[in-house]
Design a protein around this motif. Sequence first.
Motif, PDB file in Angstrom:
ATOM      1  N   ASN A  81       5.411   5.410  -9.324  1.00  0.00           N
ATOM      2  CA  ASN A  81       5.764   5.495  -7.902  1.00  0.00           C
ATOM      3  C   ASN A  81       4.642   5.124  -6.944  1.00  0.00           C
ATOM      4  O   ASN A  81       4.908   4.611  -5.862  1.00  0.00           O
ATOM      5  CB  ASN A  81       6.253   6.911  -7.566  1.00  0.00           C
ATOM      6  N   PHE A  82       3.406   5.396  -7.317  1.00  0.00           N
ATOM      7  CA  PHE A  82       2.320   5.238  -6.363  1.00  0.00           C
ATOM      8  C   PHE A  82       1.250   4.216  -6.753  1.00  0.00           C
ATOM      9  O   PHE A  82       0.454   3.830  -5.906  1.00  0.00           O
ATOM     10  CB  PHE A  82       1.624   6.592  -6.132  1.00  0.00           C
ATOM     11  N   ILE A  83       1.201   3.812  -8.006  1.00  0.00           N
ATOM     12  CA  ILE A  83       0.097   2.940  -8.412  1.00  0.00           C
ATOM     13  C   ILE A  83       0.587   1.555  -8.831  1.00  0.00           C
ATOM     14  O   ILE A  83       0.239   0.550  -8.214  1.00  0.00           O
ATOM     15  CB  ILE A  83      -0.736   3.604  -9.541  1.00  0.00           C
ATOM     16  N   ILE A  84       1.386   1.484  -9.886  1.00  0.00           N
ATOM     17  CA  ILE A  84       1.803   0.190 -10.455  1.00  0.00           C
ATOM     18  C   ILE A  84       2.503  -0.717  -9.436  1.00  0.00           C
ATOM     19  O   ILE A  84       2.250  -1.923  -9.439  1.00  0.00           O
ATOM     20  CB  ILE A  84       2.686   0.403 -11.715  1.00  0.00           C
ATOM     21  N   MET A 135       0.845  -1.184   0.000  1.00  0.00           N
ATOM     22  CA  MET A 135       0.000   0.000   0.000  1.00  0.00           C
ATOM     23  C   MET A 135       0.890   1.248   0.000  1.00  0.00           C
ATOM     24  O   MET A 135       1.808   1.350   0.815  1.00  0.00           O
ATOM     25  CB  MET A 135      -0.884  -0.026   1.235  1.00  0.00           C
ATOM     26  N   PRO A 136       0.634   2.184  -0.913  1.00  0.00           N
ATOM     27  CA  PRO A 136       1.481   3.381  -0.982  1.00  0.00           C
ATOM     28  C   PRO A 136       1.198   4.314   0.202  1.00  0.00           C
ATOM     29  O   PRO A 136       0.170   4.230   0.852  1.00  0.00           O
ATOM     30  CB  PRO A 136       1.040   4.045  -2.289  1.00  0.00           C
ATOM     31  N   ASN A 137       2.143   5.187   0.468  1.00  0.00           N
ATOM     32  CA  ASN A 137       1.966   6.218   1.485  1.00  0.00           C
ATOM     33  C   ASN A 137       0.906   7.179   0.962  1.00  0.00           C
ATOM     34  O   ASN A 137       1.138   7.940   0.030  1.00  0.00           O
ATOM     35  CB  ASN A 137       3.307   6.916   1.717  1.00  0.00           C
ATOM     36  N   LEU A 138      -0.279   7.148   1.558  1.00  0.00           N
ATOM     37  CA  LEU A 138      -1.413   7.935   1.081  1.00  0.00           C
ATOM     38  C   LEU A 138      -1.141   9.437   1.164  1.00  0.00           C
ATOM     39  O   LEU A 138      -1.498  10.190   0.255  1.00  0.00           O
ATOM     40  CB  LEU A 138      -2.670   7.564   1.868  1.00  0.00           C
ATOM     41  N   THR A 139      -0.477   9.872   2.226  1.00  0.00           N
ATOM     42  CA  THR A 139      -0.170  11.301   2.375  1.00  0.00           C
ATOM     43  C   THR A 139       0.775  11.762   1.279  1.00  0.00           C
ATOM     44  O   THR A 139       0.554  12.820   0.663  1.00  0.00           O
ATOM     45  CB  THR A 139       0.460  11.575   3.765  1.00  0.00           C
ATOM     46  N   ALA A 140       1.804  10.983   0.998  1.00  0.00           N
ATOM     47  CA  ALA A 140       2.750  11.347  -0.062  1.00  0.00           C
ATOM     48  C   ALA A 140       2.049  11.351  -1.421  1.00  0.00           C
ATOM     49  O   ALA A 140       2.249  12.259  -2.228  1.00  0.00           O
ATOM     50  CB  ALA A 140       3.932  10.377  -0.077  1.00  0.00           C
ATOM     51  N   PHE A 141       1.215  10.341  -1.662  1.00  0.00           N
ATOM     52  CA  PHE A 141       0.484  10.250  -2.920  1.00  0.00           C
ATOM     53  C   PHE A 141      -0.414  11.465  -3.123  1.00  0.00           C
ATOM     54  O   PHE A 141      -0.364  12.134  -4.159  1.00  0.00           O
ATOM     55  CB  PHE A 141      -0.348   8.954  -2.941  1.00  0.00           C
ATOM     56  N   LEU A 142      -1.248  11.763  -2.121  1.00  0.00           N
ATOM     57  CA  LEU A 142      -2.184  12.888  -2.255  1.00  0.00           C
ATOM     58  C   LEU A 142      -1.458  14.229  -2.324  1.00  0.00           C
ATOM     59  O   LEU A 142      -1.854  15.117  -3.080  1.00  0.00           O
ATOM     60  CB  LEU A 142      -3.196  12.879  -1.106  1.00  0.00           C
ATOM     61  N   SER A 143      -0.378  14.375  -1.568  1.00  0.00           N
ATOM     62  CA  SER A 143       0.411  15.620  -1.631  1.00  0.00           C
ATOM     63  C   SER A 143       0.966  15.820  -3.029  1.00  0.00           C
ATOM     64  O   SER A 143       0.856  16.907  -3.602  1.00  0.00           O
ATOM     65  CB  SER A 143       1.569  15.587  -0.634  1.00  0.00           C
ATOM     66  N   TYR A 144       1.559  14.770  -3.571  1.00  0.00           N
ATOM     67  CA  TYR A 144       2.124  14.859  -4.917  1.00  0.00           C
ATOM     68  C   TYR A 144       1.037  15.184  -5.947  1.00  0.00           C
ATOM     69  O   TYR A 144       1.206  16.072  -6.779  1.00  0.00           O
ATOM     70  CB  TYR A 144       2.829  13.550  -5.288  1.00  0.00           C
ATOM     71  N   VAL A 145      -0.082  14.486  -5.852  1.00  0.00           N
ATOM     72  CA  VAL A 145      -1.171  14.680  -6.812  1.00  0.00           C
ATOM     73  C   VAL A 145      -1.689  16.118  -6.756  1.00  0.00           C
ATOM     74  O   VAL A 145      -1.803  16.782  -7.791  1.00  0.00           O
ATOM     75  CB  VAL A 145      -2.313  13.665  -6.559  1.00  0.00           C
ATOM     76  N   PHE A 146      -2.003  16.616  -5.568  1.00  0.00           N
ATOM     77  CA  PHE A 146      -2.608  17.938  -5.473  1.00  0.00           C
ATOM     78  C   PHE A 146      -1.623  19.065  -5.771  1.00  0.00           C
ATOM     79  O   PHE A 146      -1.964  20.015  -6.470  1.00  0.00           O
ATOM     80  CB  PHE A 146      -3.297  18.132  -4.114  1.00  0.00           C
ATOM     81  N   VAL A 147      -0.402  18.946  -5.278  1.00  0.00           N
ATOM     82  CA  VAL A 147       0.580  20.006  -5.553  1.00  0.00           C
ATOM     83  C   VAL A 147       0.901  20.059  -7.042  1.00  0.00           C
ATOM     84  O   VAL A 147       0.895  21.124  -7.662  1.00  0.00           O
ATOM     85  CB  VAL A 147       1.867  19.813  -4.714  1.00  0.00           C
ATOM     86  N   TYR A 180      -0.792  -1.873  -7.243  1.00  0.00           N
ATOM     87  CA  TYR A 180      -2.079  -2.258  -7.811  1.00  0.00           C
ATOM     88  C   TYR A 180      -1.902  -2.688  -9.261  1.00  0.00           C
ATOM     89  O   TYR A 180      -1.202  -2.039 -10.019  1.00  0.00           O
ATOM     90  CB  TYR A 180      -3.077  -1.098  -7.748  1.00  0.00           C
ATOM     91  N   LYS A 181      -2.603  -3.770  -9.636  1.00  0.00           N
ATOM     92  CA  LYS A 181      -2.462  -4.271 -10.996  1.00  0.00           C
ATOM     93  C   LYS A 181      -3.801  -4.572 -11.676  1.00  0.00           C
ATOM     94  O   LYS A 181      -3.853  -4.765 -12.877  1.00  0.00           O
ATOM     95  CB  LYS A 181      -1.619  -5.552 -11.009  1.00  0.00           C
ATOM     96  N   SER A 182      -4.893  -4.613 -10.928  1.00  0.00           N
ATOM     97  CA  SER A 182      -6.172  -4.995 -11.534  1.00  0.00           C
ATOM     98  C   SER A 182      -6.683  -3.889 -12.456  1.00  0.00           C
ATOM     99  O   SER A 182      -6.464  -2.706 -12.218  1.00  0.00           O
ATOM    100  CB  SER A 182      -7.218  -5.307 -10.457  1.00  0.00           C
ATOM    101  N   ASN A 183      -7.362  -4.301 -13.509  1.00  0.00           N
ATOM    102  CA  ASN A 183      -7.915  -3.348 -14.469  1.00  0.00           C
ATOM    103  C   ASN A 183      -8.863  -2.352 -13.810  1.00  0.00           C
ATOM    104  O   ASN A 183      -8.819  -1.156 -14.108  1.00  0.00           O
ATOM    105  CB  ASN A 183      -8.650  -4.083 -15.595  1.00  0.00           C
ATOM    106  N   THR A 184      -9.694  -2.832 -12.915  1.00  0.00           N
ATOM    107  CA  THR A 184     -10.649  -1.959 -12.240  1.00  0.00           C
ATOM    108  C   THR A 184      -9.934  -0.902 -11.417  1.00  0.00           C
ATOM    109  O   THR A 184     -10.280   0.286 -11.470  1.00  0.00           O
ATOM    110  CB  THR A 184     -11.588  -2.790 -11.325  1.00  0.00           C
ATOM    111  N   THR A 185      -8.935  -1.308 -10.657  1.00  0.00           N
ATOM    112  CA  THR A 185      -8.191  -0.361  -9.820  1.00  0.00           C
ATOM    113  C   THR A 185      -7.441   0.653 -10.669  1.00  0.00           C
ATOM    114  O   THR A 185      -7.457   1.854 -10.364  1.00  0.00           O
ATOM    115  CB  THR A 185      -7.204  -1.116  -8.902  1.00  0.00           C
ATOM    116  N   LEU A 186      -6.810   0.209 -11.737  1.00  0.00           N
ATOM    117  CA  LEU A 186      -6.088   1.135 -12.609  1.00  0.00           C
ATOM    118  C   LEU A 186      -7.049   2.133 -13.253  1.00  0.00           C
ATOM    119  O   LEU A 186      -6.741   3.325 -13.363  1.00  0.00           O
ATOM    120  CB  LEU A 186      -5.312   0.365 -13.675  1.00  0.00           C
ATOM    121  N   PHE A 187      -8.224   1.664 -13.651  1.00  0.00           N
ATOM    122  CA  PHE A 187      -9.242   2.545 -14.224  1.00  0.00           C
ATOM    123  C   PHE A 187      -9.705   3.574 -13.189  1.00  0.00           C
ATOM    124  O   PHE A 187      -9.821   4.766 -13.482  1.00  0.00           O
ATOM    125  CB  PHE A 187     -10.426   1.720 -14.744  1.00  0.00           C
ATOM    126  N   LEU A 188      -9.968   3.115 -11.964  1.00  0.00           N
ATOM    127  CA  LEU A 188     -10.436   4.024 -10.911  1.00  0.00           C
ATOM    128  C   LEU A 188      -9.378   5.074 -10.553  1.00  0.00           C
ATOM    129  O   LEU A 188      -9.721   6.242 -10.317  1.00  0.00           O
ATOM    130  CB  LEU A 188     -10.863   3.234  -9.673  1.00  0.00           C
TER     131      LEU A 188
END
Length: 194
Positions: free
Chosen positions: A129-132, A1-13, A135-143
């Motif tokens: 860095n945060f997804i692949i 599971m990725p670091n959610l805080t790092a993921f969201l910080s990177y995404v929003f910034v 997570y590998k399922s098609n549904t998760t990658l789509f979401l």
Amino acid sequence: MPNLTAFLSYVFVTTFTPGPNNIMAMTNGNQFGFKKALNFILGVTTGFAIIMLLCNYLNLLLFNLMPKVGVFMKLLGSSYIIYLAIKILKSNSDENDSPRDSMSTFLNGMLMQFINPKVILYGITVTSNFIIPYYKSNTTLFLFSIFLAFVGFLSTSCWALFGAVFQKFLSEYRKPFNIAMALLLIYSAISVLK
């Protein structure tokens, strides 16, 4: 599971900082109002979602090709950003401009994503860095792709709304505003080449 805080910080910034999408959204919001800029924003969102899906599924392939493709994409992307800067500098304050004849179209917004180096590099970085790794399922990658596109929609909407809210103020200072926006785009283009 990725670091959610790092993921969201990177995404929003990364998504909310100035870049071609946000600057163009603000310019379109200023020139045409938020409602008419929405076509461009929806195009950006659609293109963004497609790029995120491609980055999710082609991440390893792109990393292998990046040394060859990277230079070409940087040059193409920088050239396009400079083209946008020139369009902004040449734009006038004619209130009768039709959005069809402007930069504020769905197609322009969508196609811009395929040569926007910030979006492509962002997609590669966030997926590798945060997804692949997790997570590998098609549904998760789509979401994840839909989530990232939604954040992009929020970002461009905020920038367009800013441009629309200050439309009367900015119309008095259209030329300096356009020069400032063009210079920010040129700065983005130069930054990509570094």
